[in-house]
Design a protein around this motif. Structure first.
Motif, PDB file in Angstrom:
ATOM      1  N   ALA A 191      -0.974  15.932   6.696  1.00 20.26           N
ATOM      2  CA  ALA A 191       0.289  15.217   6.886  1.00 20.26           C
ATOM      3  C   ALA A 191       0.291  13.897   6.122  1.00 20.26           C
ATOM      4  O   ALA A 191       1.312  13.504   5.532  1.00 20.26           O
ATOM      5  N   LEU A 192      -0.855  13.208   6.116  1.00 21.05           N
ATOM      6  CA  LEU A 192      -0.938  11.933   5.402  1.00 21.05           C
ATOM      7  C   LEU A 192      -0.776  12.134   3.898  1.00 21.05           C
ATOM      8  O   LEU A 192      -0.049  11.387   3.231  1.00 21.05           O
ATOM      9  N   VAL A 193      -1.436  13.133   3.340  1.00 22.46           N
ATOM     10  CA  VAL A 193      -1.333  13.385   1.896  1.00 22.46           C
ATOM     11  C   VAL A 193       0.099  13.724   1.512  1.00 22.46           C
ATOM     12  O   VAL A 193       0.622  13.229   0.505  1.00 22.46           O
ATOM     13  N   GLN A 194       0.755  14.554   2.313  1.00 22.55           N
ATOM     14  CA  GLN A 194       2.150  14.886   2.018  1.00 22.55           C
ATOM     15  C   GLN A 194       3.047  13.657   2.108  1.00 22.55           C
ATOM     16  O   GLN A 194       3.968  13.479   1.289  1.00 22.55           O
ATOM     17  N   ALA A 195       2.796  12.802   3.087  1.00 20.69           N
ATOM     18  CA  ALA A 195       3.603  11.585   3.228  1.00 20.69           C
ATOM     19  C   ALA A 195       3.375  10.638   2.047  1.00 20.69           C
ATOM     20  O   ALA A 195       4.321   9.988   1.566  1.00 20.69           O
TER      21      ALA A 195
ATOM     22  N   PHE B 113       8.099  -5.519  -8.044  1.00 20.64           N
ATOM     23  CA  PHE B 113       8.564  -5.548  -6.663  1.00 20.64           C
ATOM     24  C   PHE B 113       8.715  -4.128  -6.092  1.00 20.64           C
ATOM     25  O   PHE B 113       8.528  -3.925  -4.890  1.00 20.64           O
ATOM     26  N   ALA B 114       9.047  -3.153  -6.945  1.00 22.06           N
ATOM     27  CA  ALA B 114       9.076  -1.763  -6.472  1.00 22.06           C
ATOM     28  C   ALA B 114       7.674  -1.292  -6.113  1.00 22.06           C
ATOM     29  O   ALA B 114       7.477  -0.567  -5.125  1.00 22.06           O
ATOM     30  N   LEU B 115       6.695  -1.710  -6.896  1.00 20.39           N
ATOM     31  CA  LEU B 115       5.308  -1.352  -6.585  1.00 20.39           C
ATOM     32  C   LEU B 115       4.854  -2.014  -5.292  1.00 20.39           C
ATOM     33  O   LEU B 115       4.186  -1.391  -4.463  1.00 20.39           O
ATOM     34  N   LEU B 116       5.241  -3.277  -5.097  1.00 23.66           N
ATOM     35  CA  LEU B 116       4.905  -3.976  -3.854  1.00 23.66           C
ATOM     36  C   LEU B 116       5.536  -3.282  -2.652  1.00 23.66           C
ATOM     37  O   LEU B 116       4.887  -3.105  -1.605  1.00 23.66           O
ATOM     38  N   LYS B 117       6.787  -2.866  -2.799  1.00 21.23           N
ATOM     39  CA  LYS B 117       7.461  -2.165  -1.708  1.00 21.23           C
ATOM     40  C   LYS B 117       6.780  -0.831  -1.409  1.00 21.23           C
ATOM     41  O   LYS B 117       6.600  -0.465  -0.243  1.00 21.23           O
ATOM     42  N   THR B 118       6.384  -0.130  -2.466  1.00 21.69           N
ATOM     43  CA  THR B 118       5.710   1.161  -2.274  1.00 21.69           C
ATOM     44  C   THR B 118       4.388   0.991  -1.539  1.00 21.69           C
ATOM     45  O   THR B 118       4.060   1.750  -0.618  1.00 21.69           O
ATOM     46  N   GLU B 119       3.601  -0.010  -1.931  1.00 20.91           N
ATOM     47  CA  GLU B 119       2.324  -0.262  -1.259  1.00 20.91           C
ATOM     48  C   GLU B 119       2.548  -0.626   0.209  1.00 20.91           C
ATOM     49  O   GLU B 119       1.765  -0.216   1.084  1.00 20.91           O
ATOM     50  N   GLY B 120       3.605  -1.379   0.478  1.00 19.71           N
ATOM     51  CA  GLY B 120       3.914  -1.715   1.866  1.00 19.71           C
ATOM     52  C   GLY B 120       4.296  -0.492   2.679  1.00 19.71           C
ATOM     53  O   GLY B 120       3.887  -0.356   3.843  1.00 19.71           O
ATOM     54  N   GLN B 121       5.103   0.404   2.082  1.00 18.02           N
ATOM     55  CA  GLN B 121       5.474   1.634   2.781  1.00 18.02           C
ATOM     56  C   GLN B 121       4.245   2.512   3.047  1.00 18.02           C
ATOM     57  O   GLN B 121       4.135   3.119   4.112  1.00 18.02           O
ATOM     58  N   LEU B 122       3.334   2.571   2.083  1.00 19.46           N
ATOM     59  CA  LEU B 122       2.114   3.352   2.279  1.00 19.46           C
ATOM     60  C   LEU B 122       1.266   2.767   3.413  1.00 19.46           C
ATOM     61  O   LEU B 122       0.674   3.499   4.204  1.00 19.46           O
ATOM     62  N   ALA B 123       1.221   1.443   3.495  1.00 25.05           N
ATOM     63  CA  ALA B 123       0.425   0.800   4.544  1.00 25.05           C
ATOM     64  C   ALA B 123       0.990   1.063   5.933  1.00 25.05           C
ATOM     65  O   ALA B 123       0.248   1.024   6.929  1.00 25.05           O
ATOM     66  N   LYS B 124       2.301   1.338   6.034  1.00 27.80           N
ATOM     67  CA  LYS B 124       2.925   1.581   7.334  1.00 27.80           C
ATOM     68  C   LYS B 124       2.877   3.044   7.768  1.00 27.80           C
ATOM     69  O   LYS B 124       3.318   3.380   8.868  1.00 27.80           O
ATOM     70  N   LEU B 125       2.347   3.920   6.907  1.00 27.15           N
ATOM     71  CA  LEU B 125       2.271   5.335   7.279  1.00 27.15           C
ATOM     72  C   LEU B 125       1.305   5.520   8.448  1.00 27.15           C
ATOM     73  O   LEU B 125       0.317   4.778   8.580  1.00 27.15           O
ATOM     74  N   PRO B 126       1.558   6.510   9.303  1.00 25.92           N
ATOM     75  CA  PRO B 126       0.619   6.783  10.397  1.00 25.92           C
ATOM     76  C   PRO B 126      -0.760   7.149   9.850  1.00 25.92           C
ATOM     77  O   PRO B 126      -0.885   7.755   8.778  1.00 25.92           O
TER      78      PRO B 126
END
Length: 805
Positions: free
Chosen positions: A249-253, A107-120
């Motif tokens: 900026a994307l790589v740093q995020a 579930f932590a991995l799922l949350k991380t993938e979701g956060q990555l998908a929401k990045l600008p």
């Protein structure tokens, strides 16, 4: 004459001798002209500072790829359809399958993938947790759909029997008969899924059954996100047309998001082409000013060492040091700054050339204002600078954008530097030694005879033979043009190779099928055939990532259109959009491949095209991706080897021919450039070195210094200026030292370029000395002031001969 008048006359004479005109008896007052000049200087300074603040560096992969080429257009179109080349986040867990068996980690991995998908600026994210979640949701929907459809069929049959007035037993039998055929089709699917359990993330057996095969390894269709049982890969595809600032900026995020995810990983690696280009930009931004400062110190050394007109050193004349040394230094700095400001105001980013621009401008451009301040014949200096700018401008014909940018920048930099030198009034100011006027007639130099002539002919033959060898072996010299390999020396490239060892690939190509309906049975059959042919022919070189054939493989070899339509409704758009465009007009088979020699990669891609089966009627197939565009750039560089070296020599010679009255001087310069280039190519071949996109145009680079040395040595021989001859030697030495400063760079391409340039300067000097020695210029007796026209043409009038005390 009275004493006051004598003092006034002495003041006028002194002021005229120093190049100034003073008005005796008048007090200086500010004028409108002075105020206007101050305003103009302020505006120029503001424009310079404003342009410098707007300068930006962009080392995106596109700057290493052929400009305005169909392969690059295909890369951009693929990015618009399916996202750009991914940022790869490689996560290694402490134990195999821990990301599945430990629910907290899943579930932590799922949350991380979701956060990555929401990045600008992110187009899409592919990771194992999201894939499982999407498939689980699709499975639940599928079961609900099966149950709902089954119940609906039963209820409809029973209602029909009831409306017909049949008894209860027959109504029940009608409902059972209605679902019997439905159960025959879907019951085996449900039975096979019973041992796995419900399709949910909490059910680890479900995840293991979906991802892993009987051998304990991930199934082939999922190995691009689960390359090993203890390692997962998350692919973050950026949106199309993302500039370098947005990429950074994307790589740093992405790094920050992964660092704060709380995953129990033993190693984390963030890599991919965007990461390499981001680190390359950062390194260039840091190295450019530092290397430029080091070269500036070398340039200052040049200004201190090169003797002034008549051989005076700065120790002999403090005023000469201030005027002859500081003005050229200021002109060099202004010319380099103005070049950078010009790029800033034009809004054109500096690419890889940014780290080379200041060193080259200070190393090459600084010579010309110095010569304006020390060489009596200013016309020759201006013509020589124009020829150098033309040679650099020839780099604008190069197929790669970053080489073209460097050529345009250097040409503009030389012209701006010379212009700054003229505006600052750089001119010879030291006074020649006392001279005695004698009657003399210009006599051509006596041609050598006997042993001298034979010796010169032998030297010419040997020099020409080595040069011809170099020009002849030019097609044998290989060229390094891989956009990623050119960043060799950066930690990001080591990470890319580490990821390559795990994923089996570090680059990505796509086999695109374009047509009216890429999910038709005919198109899917072609995709399966193409996947099988590539696996049989290049299974050891191409790593399958994802394709429409692999996603729909559960339908079997001959699905009907209705089955394909139903499968696409069941598949999450998250997965299907990775390989099938929503309008169903483009699909792609994505493959990974390893970093390799460009010639081998070119042969591989050509064989891939030959291996693919012919597309169905009305369809088109293309092989696209950065490796394809890089291979195209490599081929263009191979085809451009002779033009890239000859055009610079030709245009510089043409400028000298038009600008100088003595055509033999232009001929000497062209001969020296051709000899030095041939020697340099022969040396590269003998040492087994590759050409880079910068050194492939070695002729244009050598022409700049070759023409400079020939023109000045010819002037020195014609005028018998020993101080000018020494000045050329000092300029050669300090140029070599300045270019060797590039060896301090972390980047392989910059280090190699610095060494090659340093050797090229030495070869240019030797070639210039050789051609001047083989055919000495005719000259009038003496060498004080120009006695023969603007560029030293013969003048049979009496001339002044210097007699130094």
């Amino acid at each position: 004459m009275t004493a006051p008048r004598q003092r006034a006359l002495a003041t006028r004479l002194a002021s005229r001798a120093s190049g100034q005109v003073l008005k005796v008896g008048r007090v200086f007052r500010p004028t409108r002209r002075g105020a206007a000049l101050a305003v103009l200087i302020g505006l120029l300074a503001g424009g310079l500072v404003g342009g410098l603040l707007r300068v930006r560096v962009d080392t995106g992969a596109e700057s290493f790829l052929p400009a305005n080429d169909p392969t690059l257009a295909a890369v951009e179109q693929k990015a618009r359809d399916f996202g750009g080349d991914p940022v790869i986040v490689l996560l290694r867990f402490s134990a195999p399958r821990e990301f599945l068996t430990d629910h907290n980690q899943l579930f932590a991995l799922l949350k991380t993938e979701g956060q990555l998908a929401k990045l600008p600026d992110v187009a899409t994210v592919y990771g194992p947790a999201t894939v499982l979640n999407q498939l689980a949701g699709a499975g639940q929907d599928f079961l609900a759909q099966i149950a709902g459809t089954r119940d609906g069929l039963r209820q409809a049959a029973q209602r029909t029997a009831q409306d017909a007035g049949k008894p209860l037993a027959e109504v029940t039998a009608a409902g059972a008969a209605a679902v019997a055929q439905f159960d025959l089709r879907y019951a085996p699917l449900v039975v096979r899924g019973l041992p796995v359990g419900l399709p949910t993330l909490s059910n680890s057996r479900f995840g293991a059954a979906v991802i892993f095969g009987p051998d304990g390894q991930a199934k082939p269709e999922w190995r691009f996100i689960v390359p090993r049982p203890d390692t997962v890969a998350v692919l973050v595809r950026p949106r199309e047309d993302l500039d370098q600032r947005g990429t950074a900026a994307l790589v740093q995020a992405i790094r920050a998001t992964v660092a704060g995810a709380g995953l129990n990983t033993s190693a984390v690696t963030v890599s991919g082409v965007p990461v390499v280009t981001e680190e390359l930009t950062e390194e260039i931004s840091k190295e450019g000013p530092l290397i430029g400062a080091l070269v500036a110190l070398v340039v200052l050394l040049r200004f201190l060492l090169v003797p002034a007109q008549g051989g005076q050193s700065w120790r002999e004349s403090r005023r000469g040091w201030l005027v002859v040394r500081l003005r050229p230094l200021l002109a060099s700095l202004l010319g380099g700054a103005a070049t950078l400001a010009l790029f800033g105001w034009l809004g054109h980013p500096l690419s890889f050339a940014a780290v080379l621009l200041l060193p080259l401008l200070l190393g090459v451009g600084s010579s010309f204002p110095l010569y304006l301040a020390t060489v009596p014949n200013r016309r020759r200096v201006v013509v020589m600078s124009a020829a150098s700018a033309a040679a650099f401008l020839a780099l604008g014909l190069a197929p790669l954008p970053f080489v073209r940018d460097l050529g345009f920048a250097l040409a503009a930099g030389i012209l701006l530097t010379v212009g700054a030198g003229v505006l600052l009034g750089a001119r010879p100011t030291s006074r020649a030694a006392p001279a005695t006027v004698v009657s003399a007639t210009a006599v051509p130099a006596t041609p050598p005879r006997g042993r001298g002539r034979l010796f010169r002919m032998a030297a010419l033959t040997a020099a020409a033979a080595v040069a011809l060898l170099g020009w002849a072996v030019l097609p044998r010299l290989s060229v390094q043009a891989d956009p990623v390999a050119l960043a060799n020396g950066l930690p990001a490239l080591r990470d890319a190779k580490s990821v390559e060892s795990v994923l089996g690939a570090s680059g990505e190509i796509g086999v695109e099928l374009t047509g009216p309906d890429v999910v038709s049975p005919t198109a899917l059959a072609w995709a399966r055939g193409a996947r099988g042919a590539l696996a049989a022919r290049h299974g050891d070189q191409l790593r399958p990532v994802v394709s429409s054939a692999s996603l729909l493989s559960f339908l079997g070899p001959s699905p009907t259109p209705a089955q394909v339509s139903s499968a696409l409704q069941l598949l999450p758009p998250y997965l299907s959009s990775a390989v099938i465009r929503p309008d169903h007009r483009v699909s792609v088979l994505v493959y990974g491949l390893r970093l390799q020699d460009m010639s081998a990669q070119q042969r591989l891609l050509a064989d891939v095209r030959a291996t693919l089966p012919p597309p169905p009627a009305g369809y088109r197939v293309d092989v696209v991706g950065l490796p394809v565009a890089a291979a195209r750039g490599y081929q263009l560089l191979l085809d451009d080897r002779y033009p890239a070296n000859l055009v610079g020599i030709a245009v510089a010679g043409l400028v000298l021919l038009l600008g100088l009255r003595r055509r033999t001087d232009a001929g000497r310069a062209v001969a020296a450039a051709a000899l030095a280039t041939g020697w340099g190519l022969a040396a590269l071949w003998a040492l087994g070195m590759q050409l880079s996109p910068l050194t492939v145009a070695l002729g244009s680079l050598i022409t700049v210094t070759g023409c400079e040395f020939v023109v000045l040595l010819t002037e020195a021989e014609r005028r018998a200026h020993r101080w000018l001859r020494r000045g050329v030697l000092y300029a050669c030495g300090t140029s070599v030292l300045g270019y060797l400063v590039l060896v301090t760079s972390k980047l392989w391409l910059v280090r190699e370029f610095g060494v090659v340039l340093a050797v090229a300067v030495v070869l240019s000097y030797l070639a210039a000395r050789l051609v001047v020695w083989l055919r000495p210029p005719t000259a009038p007796l003496g060498g004080g002031s120009p006695g023969g026209g603007a560029d030293g043409a013969l003048d049979r009038r009496p001339v002044a001969v210097e007699v130094n005390a």
